[in-house]
Design a protein around this motif. Sequence first.
Motif, short mmCIF file in Angstrom:
data_model
loop_
_atom_site.label_atom_id
_atom_site.label_comp_id
_atom_site.label_asym_id
_atom_site.label_seq_id
_atom_site.Cartn_x
_atom_site.Cartn_y
_atom_site.Cartn_z
N TRP A 73 24.94 -16.93 -2.60
CA TRP A 73 25.88 -16.66 -1.51
C TRP A 73 26.91 -17.78 -1.43
CZ3 TRP A 73 27.32 -12.55 0.80
CH2 TRP A 73 28.13 -12.64 1.93
N PRO A 74 28.22 -17.45 -1.37
CA PRO A 74 29.24 -18.48 -1.45
C PRO A 74 29.87 -18.92 -0.13
CG PRO A 74 30.23 -16.37 -1.90
CD PRO A 74 28.78 -16.10 -1.58
N TRP B 7 26.97 -23.50 10.00
CA TRP B 7 26.83 -22.10 10.35
C TRP B 7 25.52 -21.54 9.78
CZ3 TRP B 7 29.97 -19.04 13.37
CH2 TRP B 7 31.20 -19.59 13.76
N ALA B 8 25.09 -20.41 10.33
CA ALA B 8 23.87 -19.77 9.85
C ALA B 8 23.96 -19.44 8.37
CB ALA B 8 23.59 -18.51 10.66
N SER B 9 25.11 -18.98 7.92
CA SER B 9 25.25 -18.65 6.50
C SER B 9 25.14 -19.90 5.63
CB SER B 9 26.58 -17.93 6.23
OG SER B 9 27.67 -18.69 6.73
N ASN C 82 21.53 -23.25 2.13
CA ASN C 82 20.69 -24.45 1.98
C ASN C 82 19.22 -24.11 1.82
OD1 ASN C 82 23.00 -26.02 2.27
ND2 ASN C 82 22.71 -26.33 4.46
N ASN C 83 18.84 -22.91 2.24
CA ASN C 83 17.46 -22.45 2.10
C ASN C 83 17.31 -21.53 0.90
OD1 ASN C 83 14.73 -22.37 2.99
ND2 ASN C 83 15.09 -20.37 3.94
N ASN C 84 17.99 -21.88 -0.18
CA ASN C 84 17.90 -21.13 -1.43
C ASN C 84 18.30 -19.67 -1.25
OD1 ASN C 84 17.40 -21.00 -4.21
ND2 ASN C 84 15.29 -20.31 -3.92
N ASN C 85 19.36 -19.45 -0.46
CA ASN C 85 19.93 -18.11 -0.24
C ASN C 85 18.90 -17.15 0.37
OD1 ASN C 85 22.59 -18.64 -1.51
ND2 ASN C 85 21.32 -18.92 -3.34
#
Length: 260
Positions: A118-119, A161-163, A168-171
């Motif tokens: 996710w970018p 942000w949540a995204s 950071n949590n491996n997508n």
Amino acid sequence: MSKAFTIATVLGALVSTTLGHGYVAGIKANGVYTEGWQVSYWYDIVNKAPYPQSPGWYEEALDLGFIQPSAYHVVHTFTCVDAMHRTSDIICHKNAVNANVSATVPAGGSVEFYWTTWPHTIGPVLTYVANCGGDCKLVNKATLKWVKIDESGIDFTTQVWASGALINNNNTWTTTVPKTLAPGHYVFRHEIIALHGGGSLNGAQNYPFCTNIDVTGSGTANPTGTLATTFYKETDPGIYFNPYVTMTNYTIPGPALWTG
């Protein structure tokens, strides 16, 4: 492998690389991993090749694209009699069609959503559920009424942000199912709203994905839901705003969160 399939696959890969968007490639419900709908399955269908059954709904965002705000309430018109296609793509993404199988999770358990790379670091993450009132492979998606069970906007202390937290949590994103939710056949609607273009009207990007998940347990709550075509408006303060400032408040889009 046919020439048409080869060309389509290459073009699809090139577009996906260029746009750099993503989708939910799999879920882990109550610790059990299940592959989600894969973009490549569309080519399998076109070429009449076998493909695995998945609880992830069929959709046709072959460019890994998004639903824009101007399409929040657009109703497609088709000459076919399939009413499931006569509704807004905001429900479960482009031309979405019900999955034939379901995963399972107990009320109070967790569902992990595994995104492809996710970018976009700016935007909220949301999860909704809708009780199918029967077999989810037969329900008309236009009639589903959704209850928001998970939402996250921005950490005002870190300005993450949540995204960004998802990246950071491996997508990956984890949603906990409320303990009081009644057992039944549900569609889970998981969504990122990318807001890097939110400073322009119609600049937001919605990425909704749907998955059939049966909820088990002894819960008794059946909260009233909302049609997805009424979730958002183009001018909502959480959709249309300048994200490139220090955020001190943010109104997460959509109906109110139900915590159970």
